[in-house]
Scaffold this motif. Structure first.
Motif, PDB file in Angstrom:
ATOM      1  N   THR A  41      27.085  36.541 -18.295  1.00  0.00           N
ATOM      2  CA  THR A  41      26.541  37.901 -18.362  1.00  0.00           C
ATOM      3  C   THR A  41      26.719  38.563 -17.002  1.00  0.00           C
ATOM      4  OG1 THR A  41      24.269  37.533 -17.581  1.00  0.00           O
ATOM      5  CG2 THR A  41      24.753  36.952 -19.880  1.00  0.00           C
ATOM      6  N   ASP A  42      26.490  39.881 -16.947  1.00  0.00           N
ATOM      7  CA  ASP A  42      26.653  40.588 -15.672  1.00  0.00           C
ATOM      8  C   ASP A  42      25.521  40.293 -14.701  1.00  0.00           C
ATOM      9  OD1 ASP A  42      24.607  41.967 -16.894  1.00  0.00           O
ATOM     10  OD2 ASP A  42      25.494  43.956 -16.615  1.00  0.00           O
ATOM     11  N   LYS A  43      24.481  39.566 -15.154  1.00  0.00           N
ATOM     12  CA  LYS A  43      23.368  39.199 -14.281  1.00  0.00           C
ATOM     13  C   LYS A  43      23.470  37.758 -13.778  1.00  0.00           C
ATOM     14  CE  LYS A  43      20.874  43.015 -14.491  1.00  0.00           C
ATOM     15  NZ  LYS A  43      20.553  43.820 -13.281  1.00  0.00           N
ATOM     16  N   ASP A  44      24.544  37.076 -14.145  1.00  0.00           N
ATOM     17  CA  ASP A  44      24.696  35.670 -13.758  1.00  0.00           C
ATOM     18  C   ASP A  44      25.222  35.523 -12.332  1.00  0.00           C
ATOM     19  OD1 ASP A  44      23.743  34.599 -16.073  1.00  0.00           O
ATOM     20  OD2 ASP A  44      25.700  34.185 -16.958  1.00  0.00           O
ATOM     21  N   VAL A  45      24.894  34.361 -11.751  1.00  0.00           N
ATOM     22  CA  VAL A  45      25.344  34.012 -10.403  1.00  0.00           C
ATOM     23  C   VAL A  45      25.895  32.591 -10.438  1.00  0.00           C
ATOM     24  CG1 VAL A  45      24.641  33.628  -8.003  1.00  0.00           C
ATOM     25  CG2 VAL A  45      23.634  35.524  -9.320  1.00  0.00           C
ATOM     26  N   GLY A  81      27.813  38.422 -10.962  1.00  0.00           N
ATOM     27  CA  GLY A  81      28.161  39.361 -12.009  1.00  0.00           C
ATOM     28  C   GLY A  81      28.051  40.801 -11.532  1.00  0.00           C
ATOM     29  N   SER A  82      28.612  41.703 -12.297  1.00  0.00           N
ATOM     30  CA  SER A  82      28.654  43.116 -11.895  1.00  0.00           C
ATOM     31  C   SER A  82      27.275  43.755 -11.839  1.00  0.00           C
ATOM     32  CB  SER A  82      29.536  43.902 -12.877  1.00  0.00           C
ATOM     33  OG  SER A  82      29.027  43.801 -14.202  1.00  0.00           O
ATOM     34  N   GLY A  83      26.291  43.141 -12.519  1.00  0.00           N
ATOM     35  CA  GLY A  83      24.937  43.691 -12.515  1.00  0.00           C
ATOM     36  C   GLY A  83      24.023  43.051 -11.494  1.00  0.00           C
ATOM     37  N   VAL A  84      24.577  42.213 -10.655  1.00  0.00           N
ATOM     38  CA  VAL A  84      23.781  41.537  -9.617  1.00  0.00           C
ATOM     39  C   VAL A  84      23.813  42.368  -8.341  1.00  0.00           C
ATOM     40  CG1 VAL A  84      23.607  39.483  -8.146  1.00  0.00           C
ATOM     41  CG2 VAL A  84      24.182  39.245 -10.578  1.00  0.00           C
ATOM     42  N   HIS A  85      22.633  42.723  -7.827  1.00  0.00           N
ATOM     43  CA  HIS A  85      22.573  43.578  -6.646  1.00  0.00           C
ATOM     44  C   HIS A  85      21.801  42.957  -5.482  1.00  0.00           C
ATOM     45  CE1 HIS A  85      24.274  46.707  -9.136  1.00  0.00           C
ATOM     46  NE2 HIS A  85      23.268  46.587 -10.003  1.00  0.00           N
ATOM     47  N   GLY A  86      21.061  41.866  -5.741  1.00  0.00           N
ATOM     48  CA  GLY A  86      20.257  41.272  -4.674  1.00  0.00           C
ATOM     49  C   GLY A  86      20.914  40.103  -3.987  1.00  0.00           C
ATOM     50  N   LEU A  87      22.034  39.626  -4.518  1.00  0.00           N
ATOM     51  CA  LEU A  87      22.737  38.496  -3.928  1.00  0.00           C
ATOM     52  C   LEU A  87      24.214  38.816  -3.811  1.00  0.00           C
ATOM     53  CD1 LEU A  87      21.115  35.542  -5.958  1.00  0.00           C
ATOM     54  CD2 LEU A  87      20.665  36.122  -3.561  1.00  0.00           C
TER      55      LEU A  87
END
Length: 345
Positions: free
Chosen positions: A24-28, A70-76
């Motif tokens: 998902t776009d929130k995955d790391v 992922g594209s939706g991750v903004h804090g890492l």
């Protein structure tokens, strides 16, 4: 990639598995560097964890470095050092709505209900990864998680400055409780059967140690507290006997915190609870403890790596398991190293 898998109880191997990818776009995606061996890992190995389906990649005490987001991750971002928060919750059940996702009706834990971190790479949602200082050793990042267990016990016990706290058991969990109780400003007693564990407890801040069975907790607490006993008793052993004793040794208006999963009933008369108006609290995993524990670690108020007694390369996992089975009293915390840090940097 390589991973440590328990195929069935008593059967653990380093195996080849597919490297995970972002889903998902929130995955790391994290390159795992160090993983602690926890008692729950041993329970899975022994077949005594009722929540595990085999085969299972174990490990939930994880430190690593971000490799892809992922594209939706903004804090890492790539290169960040992180510690894993290993729980997943639904967000809509009663417990979650009460701010207690650690007991979510659909709780899942990495390394128990789903594959964990004893592998070269691991993917989890951004919310499960917590950034730590860039110079924090990876093994310290891995052991933030057990420190949060101690922090949760301190929270559930509502420990305040000046409280007297008695911790039953000086194993890794008991030591984590000790460290976090001292951070709260408490006077701490701790008991154990092993003198070497108590010696270490003294090194990391215990005010009084009680060597069982040579010393009796009731006598020591009575003498040192002028008969008040302990305002907070933390049972980090988790037997029916220790739980009953914890209720007995708590002070008037005190709190008993239990971390055990023992199913054997304890014989506790209600008189003890009512007469002293005790609070009895269970403590499981942690609730929102990572940010504050990481702050303390980053400020060098708490050093998770200080509890490490043994380090192994990850392909030596069988050797580590053998040591934990044969000499558990001599192991504070064993850590598997997946990749050695370049100390020349």
């Amino acid at each position: 990639m390589r991973a440590i898998e328990v195929r069935k109880p008593g059967d653990i191997h380093v195996v080849e598995v597919q490297k995970p990818e972002l889903e998902t776009d929130k995955d790391v995606l994290v390159k795992v560097q160090a993983v602690g061996i926890c008692g729950s890992d041993m329970h899975i190995y022994h077949g005594s964890n009722p929540f595990t389906v085999y085969p299972r990649i174990i490990g939930h005490e994880v430190g690593g470095i971000v490799e892809e987001v992922g594209s939706g991750v903004h804090g890492l971002r790539r290169g960040d050092r992180v510690a894993l928060e290993p729980i997943s919750s639904c967000g809509v059940c009663y417990a979650c709505k009460k701010g207690r996702p650690n007991v979510c009706a659909k709780l899942e834990v990495f390394g128990v209900h789903r594959d964990g971190g004893m592998r070269e790479w691991m993917v989890a949602p951004e919310a499960n990864w917590h950034k730590v200082n860039g110079d924090l050793p990876f093994e310290a990042a891995a052991l933030v998680e057990p420190m949060t267990i101690g922090a949760q016990a301190a929270y559930r016990g509502n420990i305040e400055p000046g409280d007297t706290v008695f911790i039953m058991g000086a194993g890794p969990t008991g030591i984590a409780c000790l460290i976090m109780a001292k951070q709260k400003g408490a006077t701490v007693f701790i008991s154990d059967l092993q003198a070497n564990r108590l010696d270490y407890a003294k090194q990391v801040g215990a005010d009084f140690t009680i060597h069982l069975p040579h010393e009796k907790p009731e006598a020591v607490l009575f003498e040192k507290t002028d008969g008040e006993f302990a305002n907070v008793v933390i049972d980090a052993v988790g037997t029916s006997t220790t739980f009953a004793e914890a209720v007995k040794l708590a002070s008037v208006a005190g709190t008993v915190v239990t971390l055990g999963f023992n199913e054997t009933p304890s014989d506790i008369p209600s008189l003890l609870l009512t007469k002293k108006e005790l609070t009895v609290a269970g403590s499981r995993l942690q609730t929102n403890q990572f940010p504050d524990v990481i702050r303390q670690v980053n400020e060098q108020k708490v050093d998770p790596a200080s509890i490490i007694s043994h380090r192994f390369d990850f392909d030596e996992v069988k050797k580590a398991i053998e040591l934990l089975e044969k000499e558990p009293a001599h192991v504070r915390k064993a850590v598997l190293i997946f990749e050695r840090e370049d100390e020349s940097k």
